[in-house]
Design an enzyme around this catalytic site. Structure first.
Site, PDB file in Angstrom:
ATOM      1  N   SER A 199      46.376   0.403  38.220  1.00 20.25           N
ATOM      2  CA  SER A 199      47.190  -0.310  39.212  1.00 20.25           C
ATOM      3  C   SER A 199      48.463   0.408  39.596  1.00 20.25           C
ATOM      4  O   SER A 199      49.445  -0.212  39.977  1.00 20.25           O
ATOM      5  CB  SER A 199      47.502  -1.719  38.706  1.00 20.25           C
ATOM      6  OG  SER A 199      46.312  -2.464  38.705  1.00 20.25           O
ATOM      7  N   ASN A 259      48.759  -2.531  34.340  1.00 19.04           N
ATOM      8  CA  ASN A 259      48.865  -1.201  33.735  1.00 19.04           C
ATOM      9  C   ASN A 259      49.355  -0.171  34.756  1.00 19.04           C
ATOM     10  O   ASN A 259      48.776  -0.044  35.835  1.00 19.04           O
ATOM     11  CB  ASN A 259      47.502  -0.753  33.219  1.00 19.04           C
ATOM     12  CG  ASN A 259      47.091  -1.500  31.972  1.00 19.04           C
ATOM     13  OD1 ASN A 259      47.715  -2.478  31.587  1.00 19.04           O
ATOM     14  ND2 ASN A 259      46.041  -1.030  31.327  1.00 19.04           N
ATOM     15  N   HIS A 275      41.075   4.471  37.560  1.00 14.59           N
ATOM     16  CA  HIS A 275      42.135   5.176  36.833  1.00 14.59           C
ATOM     17  C   HIS A 275      42.479   6.486  37.553  1.00 14.59           C
ATOM     18  O   HIS A 275      41.681   7.011  38.316  1.00 14.59           O
ATOM     19  CB  HIS A 275      41.680   5.473  35.410  1.00 14.59           C
ATOM     20  CG  HIS A 275      41.558   4.240  34.564  1.00 14.59           C
ATOM     21  ND1 HIS A 275      40.361   3.798  34.079  1.00 14.59           N
ATOM     22  CD2 HIS A 275      42.495   3.368  34.131  1.00 14.59           C
ATOM     23  CE1 HIS A 275      40.576   2.691  33.366  1.00 14.59           C
ATOM     24  NE2 HIS A 275      41.850   2.412  33.383  1.00 14.59           N
ATOM     25  N   GLY A 276      43.660   7.003  37.270  1.00  7.85           N
ATOM     26  CA  GLY A 276      44.046   8.313  37.794  1.00  7.85           C
ATOM     27  C   GLY A 276      44.753   8.223  39.141  1.00  7.85           C
ATOM     28  O   GLY A 276      45.001   7.131  39.666  1.00  7.85           O
ATOM     29  N   ASP A 287      50.510   3.916  34.876  1.00  7.52           N
ATOM     30  CA  ASP A 287      50.696   5.209  34.223  1.00  7.52           C
ATOM     31  C   ASP A 287      50.932   6.302  35.264  1.00  7.52           C
ATOM     32  O   ASP A 287      51.937   7.009  35.244  1.00  7.52           O
ATOM     33  CB  ASP A 287      49.463   5.515  33.354  1.00  7.52           C
ATOM     34  CG  ASP A 287      49.653   6.748  32.476  1.00  7.52           C
ATOM     35  OD1 ASP A 287      50.738   7.346  32.513  1.00  7.52           O
ATOM     36  OD2 ASP A 287      48.717   7.108  31.740  1.00  7.52           O
ATOM     37  N   ASP A 335      45.877   1.145  24.190  1.00  8.98           N
ATOM     38  CA  ASP A 335      45.183   1.122  25.482  1.00  8.98           C
ATOM     39  C   ASP A 335      43.776   1.702  25.287  1.00  8.98           C
ATOM     40  O   ASP A 335      43.614   2.750  24.663  1.00  8.98           O
ATOM     41  CB  ASP A 335      46.003   1.979  26.465  1.00  8.98           C
ATOM     42  CG  ASP A 335      45.554   1.834  27.906  1.00  8.98           C
ATOM     43  OD1 ASP A 335      44.874   0.841  28.222  1.00  8.98           O
ATOM     44  OD2 ASP A 335      45.905   2.726  28.722  1.00  8.98           O
ATOM     45  N   HIS A 336      42.777   1.042  25.835  1.00 11.84           N
ATOM     46  CA  HIS A 336      41.382   1.521  25.803  1.00 11.84           C
ATOM     47  C   HIS A 336      40.894   2.006  24.440  1.00 11.84           C
ATOM     48  O   HIS A 336      40.472   3.161  24.298  1.00 11.84           O
ATOM     49  CB  HIS A 336      41.158   2.634  26.838  1.00 11.84           C
ATOM     50  CG  HIS A 336      41.158   2.122  28.251  1.00 11.84           C
ATOM     51  ND1 HIS A 336      40.106   1.421  28.790  1.00 11.84           N
ATOM     52  CD2 HIS A 336      42.110   2.188  29.212  1.00 11.84           C
ATOM     53  CE1 HIS A 336      40.406   1.083  30.028  1.00 11.84           C
ATOM     54  NE2 HIS A 336      41.610   1.515  30.310  1.00 11.84           N
ATOM     55  N   HIS A 377      43.907  -2.963  35.612  1.00 13.01           N
ATOM     56  CA  HIS A 377      44.010  -1.545  35.233  1.00 13.01           C
ATOM     57  C   HIS A 377      44.031  -0.711  36.503  1.00 13.01           C
ATOM     58  O   HIS A 377      43.708  -1.188  37.577  1.00 13.01           O
ATOM     59  CB  HIS A 377      42.798  -1.140  34.387  1.00 13.01           C
ATOM     60  CG  HIS A 377      42.914  -1.557  32.970  1.00 13.01           C
ATOM     61  ND1 HIS A 377      42.945  -0.666  31.937  1.00 13.01           N
ATOM     62  CD2 HIS A 377      43.016  -2.788  32.403  1.00 13.01           C
ATOM     63  CE1 HIS A 377      43.063  -1.326  30.798  1.00 13.01           C
ATOM     64  NE2 HIS A 377      43.099  -2.616  31.050  1.00 13.01           N
TER      65      HIS A 377
HETATM   66 ZN   LIG Z   1      42.855   1.310  31.932  1.00 14.02          ZN
END
Ligand SMILES: [Zn+2]
Length: 349
Positions: A225, A266, A189-190, A268, A83-84, A223
């Site tokens: 998501s 994605n 993100h986050g 997380d 990833d990234h 991303h």
């Molecule tokens: Zn990402």
């Protein structure tokens, strides 16, 4: 079955009209949670590791845990994805280790923070594509810049500063030959993505649809998501946590994306929230406990539940047995003879 090329996994998803969750891992319990969910729902799966995760787990621990997953669940297609990646060297190190897919995020410079120029992005991504495809490994690129920061990676902001331009996306795909393309449509993100439930003013689904129309054979990636469900936030706050109120990407929007070419989603943050909530609950309710298994087991179960739910919502459930993995050596031949070349429907202007 061997680890699967992500390209094969996403090509199959495109045929079946579903999306595939790409779940981030750092440790054994997270991998076990994903595999248990994949088995329960009969889902193919993408397991991904960020640079931070590889460093946290000393790289080889994590890679060998994935191999263990592959041994224990031979019936589940698993793609192992970086990833990234921030540089050619990072992507090469993942490929050398045995990852079947890498993301070269050339939208940012190597520091993982500063937006790069279009030309810089094309150059580094093309270099990774040439190296990876020769070895049958899939490449995801990124055009436009996502918002937020996660694992120390990201430009910050709301995600609306650098929304992907469809013309540029087509030109980028043409010049680099990436298999999958992450686009910026207002996601971040986050955990802190949106300060209210996102609507059309912050989530640019029309941009996504426009890109898919012109790049029907390049798999789109969403991303940032995670849906950041309120019930997971509530568990954390009930047991001593201090999360501020926040909104993620509603599952209905992701499903709209999947109907329009999104093949990799994605996730997380949702898993982090689920695990942390479960751990907090045990430590809060039974402060006398000190065996890590007492809280890691419920944490693993909480993550498994979220992953299984996403697998069902993204539509990948039930598809694990649809195909057998093609070896990456065979995939490399497909890149070489041109049969796996992706072409825009309408060339860039
Ligand atoms: Zn990402």
């Amino acid at each position: 079955m061997p680890l699967v090329s992500m390209r094969q996994l996403l090509d199959e998803a495109a045929k079946g009209g579903y999306g595939v969750g790409a779940f981030n891992v750092n440790d054994m319990e997270q991998i076990q949670a994903i595999m248990a969910a994949a088995k329960d729902t009969n889902s193919p799966v993408i397991i991904q590791a960020s640079r931070g995760a590889r460093s946290f787990a000393q790289d080889r621990f994590l890679f060998h845990l994935i191999l263990a997953a592959n041994e224990l669940y031979p019936e589940i297609p698993i793609a192992m994805h970086q990833d990234h990646g921030n540089s050619f060297e990072t992507c090469k190190s993942a490929i050398d280790l045995g990852y079947t897919s890498v993301m070269m995020d050339g939208s940012l410079k190597e520091d993982g923070k500063t937006p790069a120029s279009f030309e810089e992005n094309v150059a580094v991504t093309k270099r990774v594509v040439d190296f990876a495809h020769e070895r049958g490994v899939t490449v995801e690129g990124e055009i436009g810049v996502l918002g937020g920061v996660e694992d120390g990676h990201g430009a910050g902001g709301t995600g609306l500063e650098h929304v992907t331009d469809p013309d540029q996306a087509v030109e980028f795909a043409e010049k680099t030959g990436v298999d999958a393309l992450a686009i910026a449509i207002g996601t971040s993100h986050g955990a802190y993505k949106f300060t209210k439930k996102p609507d059309g003013s912050v989530l640019k689904m029309d941009v996504l649809i426009a890109i898919h129309k012109r790049l029907p054979n390049t798999h789109l990636v969403m991303h940032g998501s995670s849906s950041v469900p309120k019930d997971l936030q509530d568990v954390i706050n009930k047991y001593g946590g201090k999360l501020k109120e926040t909104w993620g990407v509603p599952v209905e929007e992701i499903q709209l994306g999947i109907r329009n070419g999104v093949r990799k989603v994605n996730v997380d943050t949702d898993n982090r929230l689920a695990m942390t909530g479960a751990i907090r609950k045990v430590l809060w309710e039974t402060p006398e406990k000190f065996d890590p298994r007492d809280y890691m087991k419920p944490a693993r179960e909480a993550m498994q539940k979220v992953v299984a739910q996403r697998m069902t919502q993204f539509g990948q459930a039930g598809h694990a047995g649809d195909y057998k993995a093609v070896s990456i050596i065979e995939i490399a031949k497909g890149y070489k003879d041109g049969s796996l070349k992706t072409k825009p429907l309408v060339a860039a202007k």
